[in-house]
Scaffold this motif. Structure first.
Motif, PDB file in Angstrom:
ATOM      1  N   ALA A 158       0.825  -1.201   0.000  1.00 48.03           N
ATOM      2  CA  ALA A 158       0.000   0.000   0.000  1.00 48.03           C
ATOM      3  C   ALA A 158       0.868   1.263   0.000  1.00 48.03           C
ATOM      4  CB  ALA A 158      -0.937  -0.002   1.206  1.00 48.03           C
ATOM      5  N   LEU A 159       1.937   1.240   0.783  1.00 54.88           N
ATOM      6  CA  LEU A 159       2.829   2.385   0.851  1.00 54.88           C
ATOM      7  C   LEU A 159       3.513   2.644  -0.482  1.00 54.88           C
ATOM      8  CD1 LEU A 159       4.417   4.538   2.442  1.00 54.88           C
ATOM      9  CD2 LEU A 159       6.010   2.735   3.106  1.00 54.88           C
ATOM     10  N   VAL A 160       4.070   1.596  -1.088  1.00 57.81           N
ATOM     11  CA  VAL A 160       4.755   1.741  -2.373  1.00 57.81           C
ATOM     12  C   VAL A 160       3.781   2.224  -3.448  1.00 57.81           C
ATOM     13  CG1 VAL A 160       5.891   0.444  -4.224  1.00 57.81           C
ATOM     14  CG2 VAL A 160       6.594   0.108  -1.840  1.00 57.81           C
ATOM     15  N   ALA A 161       2.552   1.717  -3.428  1.00 56.89           N
ATOM     16  CA  ALA A 161       1.561   2.144  -4.409  1.00 56.89           C
ATOM     17  C   ALA A 161       1.228   3.623  -4.250  1.00 56.89           C
ATOM     18  CB  ALA A 161       0.296   1.300  -4.269  1.00 56.89           C
ATOM     19  N   ARG A 162       1.147   4.097  -3.011  1.00 53.48           N
ATOM     20  CA  ARG A 162       0.838   5.509  -2.792  1.00 53.48           C
ATOM     21  C   ARG A 162       1.988   6.413  -3.221  1.00 53.48           C
ATOM     22  NH1 ARG A 162       2.158   8.809   1.169  1.00 53.48           N
ATOM     23  NH2 ARG A 162       2.741   7.158   2.630  1.00 53.48           N
ATOM     24  N   VAL A 163       3.206   6.017  -2.866  1.00 54.79           N
ATOM     25  CA  VAL A 163       4.356   6.875  -3.138  1.00 54.79           C
ATOM     26  C   VAL A 163       4.743   6.838  -4.622  1.00 54.79           C
ATOM     27  CG1 VAL A 163       6.798   7.299  -2.642  1.00 54.79           C
ATOM     28  CG2 VAL A 163       5.229   6.685  -0.782  1.00 54.79           C
ATOM     29  N   PHE A 164       4.771   5.634  -5.209  1.00 50.61           N
ATOM     30  CA  PHE A 164       5.331   5.494  -6.547  1.00 50.61           C
ATOM     31  C   PHE A 164       4.318   5.120  -7.625  1.00 50.61           C
ATOM     32  CE2 PHE A 164       8.823   4.544  -3.578  1.00 50.61           C
ATOM     33  CZ  PHE A 164       9.685   5.567  -3.940  1.00 50.61           C
ATOM     34  N   ALA A 165       3.156   4.567  -7.246  1.00 49.60           N
ATOM     35  CA  ALA A 165       2.135   4.156  -8.221  1.00 49.60           C
ATOM     36  C   ALA A 165       2.774   3.308  -9.310  1.00 49.60           C
ATOM     37  CB  ALA A 165       1.420   5.374  -8.787  1.00 49.60           C
ATOM     38  N   ASP A 166       2.689   3.741 -10.579  1.00 50.57           N
ATOM     39  CA  ASP A 166       3.269   2.957 -11.671  1.00 50.57           C
ATOM     40  C   ASP A 166       4.680   3.387 -12.041  1.00 50.57           C
ATOM     41  OD1 ASP A 166       2.605   5.394 -12.717  1.00 50.57           O
ATOM     42  OD2 ASP A 166       1.475   4.615 -14.438  1.00 50.57           O
ATOM     43  N   ARG A 167       5.294   4.245 -11.238  1.00 44.72           N
ATOM     44  CA  ARG A 167       6.685   4.626 -11.477  1.00 44.72           C
ATOM     45  C   ARG A 167       7.595   3.466 -11.078  1.00 44.72           C
ATOM     46  NH1 ARG A 167       6.384   9.385  -7.463  1.00 44.72           N
ATOM     47  NH2 ARG A 167       8.648   9.238  -7.475  1.00 44.72           N
ATOM     48  N   ILE A 168       8.484   3.056 -11.953  1.00 41.97           N
ATOM     49  CA  ILE A 168       9.411   1.967 -11.683  1.00 41.97           C
ATOM     50  C   ILE A 168      10.663   2.536 -11.026  1.00 41.97           C
ATOM     51  CG2 ILE A 168      10.748   0.078 -12.662  1.00 41.97           C
ATOM     52  CD1 ILE A 168       7.698  -0.255 -12.802  1.00 41.97           C
ATOM     53  N   VAL A 169      10.989   2.037  -9.846  1.00 38.89           N
ATOM     54  CA  VAL A 169      12.161   2.527  -9.121  1.00 38.89           C
ATOM     55  C   VAL A 169      13.453   2.089  -9.802  1.00 38.89           C
ATOM     56  CG1 VAL A 169      13.460   2.333  -6.958  1.00 38.89           C
ATOM     57  CG2 VAL A 169      10.978   2.692  -6.900  1.00 38.89           C
ATOM     58  N   ALA A 170      13.548   0.832 -10.205  1.00 39.36           N
ATOM     59  CA  ALA A 170      14.798   0.275 -10.757  1.00 39.36           C
ATOM     60  C   ALA A 170      15.280   1.093 -11.945  1.00 39.36           C
ATOM     61  CB  ALA A 170      14.580  -1.180 -11.169  1.00 39.36           C
ATOM     62  N   GLY A 171      16.547   1.483 -11.879  1.00 40.81           N
ATOM     63  CA  GLY A 171      17.164   2.204 -12.975  1.00 40.81           C
ATOM     64  C   GLY A 171      16.907   3.696 -13.003  1.00 40.81           C
ATOM     65  N   GLY A 172      16.200   4.224 -11.992  1.00 43.29           N
ATOM     66  CA  GLY A 172      15.907   5.648 -11.947  1.00 43.29           C
ATOM     67  C   GLY A 172      16.581   6.343 -10.788  1.00 43.29           C
ATOM     68  N   ASP A 173      16.195   7.593 -10.550  1.00 45.33           N
ATOM     69  CA  ASP A 173      16.893   8.386  -9.537  1.00 45.33           C
ATOM     70  C   ASP A 173      16.380   8.150  -8.122  1.00 45.33           C
ATOM     71  OD1 ASP A 173      14.490   9.737  -9.665  1.00 45.33           O
ATOM     72  OD2 ASP A 173      15.323  11.579 -10.503  1.00 45.33           O
ATOM     73  N   GLU A 174      15.481   7.164  -7.935  1.00 49.34           N
ATOM     74  CA  GLU A 174      15.140   6.707  -6.592  1.00 49.34           C
ATOM     75  C   GLU A 174      15.890   5.424  -6.230  1.00 49.34           C
ATOM     76  OE1 GLU A 174      13.288   8.638  -4.896  1.00 49.34           O
ATOM     77  OE2 GLU A 174      12.079   9.745  -6.336  1.00 49.34           O
ATOM     78  N   ASP A 175      16.672   4.894  -7.160  1.00 44.71           N
ATOM     79  CA  ASP A 175      17.356   3.606  -7.027  1.00 44.71           C
ATOM     80  C   ASP A 175      18.824   3.840  -6.675  1.00 44.71           C
ATOM     81  OD1 ASP A 175      18.441   1.085  -7.282  1.00 44.71           O
ATOM     82  OD2 ASP A 175      17.845   0.800  -9.377  1.00 44.71           O
ATOM     83  N   LEU A 176      19.203   3.562  -5.426  1.00 43.74           N
ATOM     84  CA  LEU A 176      20.579   3.817  -4.995  1.00 43.74           C
ATOM     85  C   LEU A 176      21.583   2.994  -5.792  1.00 43.74           C
ATOM     86  CD1 LEU A 176      20.403   4.051  -1.089  1.00 43.74           C
ATOM     87  CD2 LEU A 176      20.011   5.828  -2.811  1.00 43.74           C
ATOM     88  N   MET A 177      21.238   1.777  -6.161  1.00 42.17           N
ATOM     89  CA  MET A 177      22.166   0.939  -6.915  1.00 42.17           C
ATOM     90  C   MET A 177      22.457   1.570  -8.283  1.00 42.17           C
ATOM     91  SD  MET A 177      22.409  -1.286  -4.523  1.00 42.17           S
ATOM     92  CE  MET A 177      21.412  -1.886  -3.154  1.00 42.17           C
ATOM     93  N   HIS A 178      21.419   2.121  -8.893  1.00 49.48           N
ATOM     94  CA  HIS A 178      21.608   2.824 -10.169  1.00 49.48           C
ATOM     95  C   HIS A 178      22.421   4.102  -9.972  1.00 49.48           C
ATOM     96  CE1 HIS A 178      20.741   4.700 -14.025  1.00 49.48           C
ATOM     97  NE2 HIS A 178      20.277   5.756 -13.363  1.00 49.48           N
ATOM     98  N   LEU A 179      22.117   4.867  -8.938  1.00 50.70           N
ATOM     99  CA  LEU A 179      22.853   6.110  -8.698  1.00 50.70           C
ATOM    100  C   LEU A 179      24.339   5.844  -8.476  1.00 50.70           C
ATOM    101  CD1 LEU A 179      20.318   7.981  -6.368  1.00 50.70           C
ATOM    102  CD2 LEU A 179      20.781   8.425  -8.798  1.00 50.70           C
ATOM    103  N   ILE A 180      24.656   4.744  -7.797  1.00 54.25           N
ATOM    104  CA  ILE A 180      26.061   4.385  -7.603  1.00 54.25           C
ATOM    105  C   ILE A 180      26.706   4.012  -8.933  1.00 54.25           C
ATOM    106  CG2 ILE A 180      27.512   2.485  -6.731  1.00 54.25           C
ATOM    107  CD1 ILE A 180      27.151   4.639  -4.675  1.00 54.25           C
ATOM    108  N   ARG A 181      25.995   3.250  -9.776  1.00 60.23           N
ATOM    109  CA  ARG A 181      26.560   2.823 -11.063  1.00 60.23           C
ATOM    110  C   ARG A 181      26.900   3.999 -11.956  1.00 60.23           C
ATOM    111  NH1 ARG A 181      22.597  -1.342 -10.652  1.00 60.23           N
ATOM    112  NH2 ARG A 181      21.146  -0.139 -11.947  1.00 60.23           N
TER     113      ARG A 181
END
Length: 247
Positions: A158-181
């Motif tokens: 429920a929390l993830v749906a409210r905050v991100f809805a259909d936005r995909i975290v992986a590979g974007g600027d909410e993804d720490l692993m991507h930001l490090i890469r």
């Protein structure tokens, strides 16, 4: 030291909000360094002063500490909610500078947090590395892409749906692993990670350590006995402050 509760209007949030601020005595010639200290998912701006000895530790180090409230937002602009990232990254430092006498220099500015706040601290440091001298995470929820895809607990869904809805975290600027890469290691502030070996988030923290090693990003990381508790965080907070503020 002074302990201040500051209630103020936020343009980014379009509502009143609060922060707790610890201020050193005002007899120094130069304004003090400032630490933005971020709370976890179940906390608010009062948690650090209620459950740790941060006021005493800050007095020993002569550092101002700013503790804002961001609800359960993962320090993001919520799809169905409020613009907490804009509040944190743009409005909050501006308001702190207006209200309090603290240093605005990069070499005097730090960020740290626990759990969700550990994620927020590292995200802020990786997205705006020019702002901070150093950043630290305690027991951080550091793999948000994994949480979005694999954590099936109903309240997390429920929390993830409210905050991100259909936005995909992986590979974007909410993804720490991507930001490090994609980061330029030479531009980053110093980074620190501490996590308990019995913490339910330990696997996420180990993945972040591995991502930093692969990307050639220097990280001061350690895993020690402990769980996801205030006892662990309060025990490590003096060492975190000493590490952040070292010259």
């Amino acid at each position: 030291m002074a302990l201040v509760r500051c209630d103020f209007w936020s343009e980014a949030l379009e509502m009143s909000t609060s922060m707790t601020v610890i201020l050193p005595d005002g007899d120094a010639t130069d304004p003090p360094p400032v630490l933005y200290l971020l709370h976890g998912l179940t906390d608010d701006h009062t948690a650090w002063t209620r459950f740790s000895s941060v006021e005493r530790y800050a007095e020993e180090r002569g550092v101002a500490v700013v503790m804002p409230s961001v609800d359960r937002s993962f320090y993001a602009n919520e799809t169905y909610g409020m613009r907490f990232w804009d509040f944190l990254s743009a409005e909050l430092p501006e308001r702190v500078g207006q209200f309090f006498r603290v240093s605005a220099r990069r070499q005097d500015t730090f960020v740290a947090g626990l759990s969700m706040g550990g994620y927020g601290a590292l995200k802020w440091a990786l997205r705006e590395p020019e702002r901070f001298a150093a950043a630290a995470s305690l027991s951080g929820a550091l793999d948000l892409a994994y949480i979005q895809e694999h954590d099936r607990r109903p309240y997390i869904r429920a929390l993830v749906a409210r905050v991100f809805a259909d936005r995909i975290v992986a590979g974007g600027d909410e993804d720490l692993m991507h930001l490090i890469r994609v980061a330029d290691p030479s531009s980053l502030p110093r980074l620190m990670l501490r996590c308990g070996s019995d913490d339910h988030l330990v696997a996420q923290n180990r993945r972040f350590v591995a991502a930093c090693a692969t990307a050639g990003v220097e990280l001061d990381a350690a895993f020690e006995p402990g769980d996801h508790t205030w006892e662990f965080w309060d025990r490590h907070l003096p060492g975190v402050l000493a590490w952040l503020l070292k010259r």
